[in-house]
Design a protein around this motif. Structure first.
Motif: not given
Length: 307
Positions: A14-17, A285-299
């Motif tokens: 949740v850090a990036m959002p 905004v869009w790229q950081n939502f993508v990054n947040s999702y990728q980090i969530y999925k990776k974790d």
């Protein structure tokens, strides 16, 4: 220990959002603080992030590859193609979309890609190659599509200090203080939290810019935001597909999808119609939502593997 690992994983998710929300809510305070610092908060954080990351990279590991060549070629051709396709529809939207493709890979992409499991040396090599290539190529493209004069030296002056200096400092540290460099490299997760601070500042400045912008119509603003979203998703997707062919989908996706939006906004405001800068602003905004999702999925995947 499991509780602490779970807590750390949830915080990262949740850090990036959260950082974007904080930056938007306190945009005036953040903008005032950045102005008080002489616009040095973001460059300082980027320098430190890259220094930490480059402490893990040995120069002999940095070798150009066919993946790098294809990524550069796609970026060079696509930015012109996007502009040509959208110009009959709306010249301002065409400029905004073009700059979202033309912008070089973000310097912090090396950090995020490393967290996602990419080869850091591959990312570091492309970061150097891409930023230098854009410094040469951008003035040519913008001279035909923009409203002002764009020079190689102006763009290079924006890129070089934040790209070359941390790499040189990290390699100096590796040779003179090898144990210190190893300790920094082993604690590379600190760069993620520095990225969060820089994200608060970037979003704060971006939000203030949009609030103070009164010359654009709502229709144009929406089309610029939509164009940025489509291009963001497309570039991450194409980059991952290409990277997968060369054994590193994450490196391909981050290299093509995560943009140096601060530089993109500056180029748009300096050499294009200033309203076009809404596109790279939305891209943040869009790229950081993508990054947040990728980090969530990776974790999530890492948590399943530990069970």
């Amino acid at each position: 220990m499991h509780v602490l690992e779970s807590l750390h994983r949830n915080v990262k998710t949740v850090a990036m959002p959260s950082a974007m929300v904080v930056g938007a809510l306190f945009c005036r305070q953040v903008t005032a603080l950045e102005a008080w610092s002489g616009q040095m908060i973001t460059p300082t954080l980027i320098f430190l992030m890259l220094f930490v990351t480059f402490c893990r990279v040995k120069p002999r590991q940095m070798k150009p590859s066919m993946l790098h060549l294809w990524l550069l070629l796609i970026q060079a051709v696509a930015c012109v193609g996007v502009y040509a396709a959208l110009h009959p529809f709306d010249p301002v939207v065409a400029q905004g979309a073009m700059i979202c493709v033309l912008a070089p890979v973000a310097m912090a992409a090396v950090v995020i890609a490393g967290m996602l499991g990419a080869n850091v040396a591959t990312m570091a090599t492309y970061s150097l190659l891409c930023n230098m290539a854009v410094a040469v190529y951008a003035p040519v493209v913008i001279s035909f599509t923009g409203t002002g004069v764009c020079s190689f030296t102006e763009i290079l002056a924006r890129i070089a200090p934040l790209l070359i200096m941390p790499f040189a400092a990290a390699q100096f540290c590796r040779f003179v203080f090898p144990k210190g460099a190893q300790w920094i490299g082993d604690h590379g997760q600190i760069s993620f939290y520095m990225w969060l601070l820089s994200l608060v500042v970037i979003i704060g400045r971006t939000t203030a810019f949009i609030i103070d912008l009164h010359d654009a119509s709502l229709r144009t603003e929406l089309w610029l935001a939509v164009a940025a979203l489509v291009l963001c998703l497309a570039q991450f997707k194409v980059g991952r597909m290409l990277g997968r062919r060369y054994g590193d989908a994450v490196a391909g996706g981050q290299s093509l999808g995560q943009k140096n939006t601060v530089l993109a906004v500056w180029m748009a405001q300096s050499f294009l119609d200033p309203i076009a800068s809404i596109a790279p602003t939305a891209y943040i905004v869009w790229q950081n939502f993508v990054n947040s999702y990728q980090i969530y999925k990776k974790d999530r995947e890492a948590a399943k593997n530990r069970i």
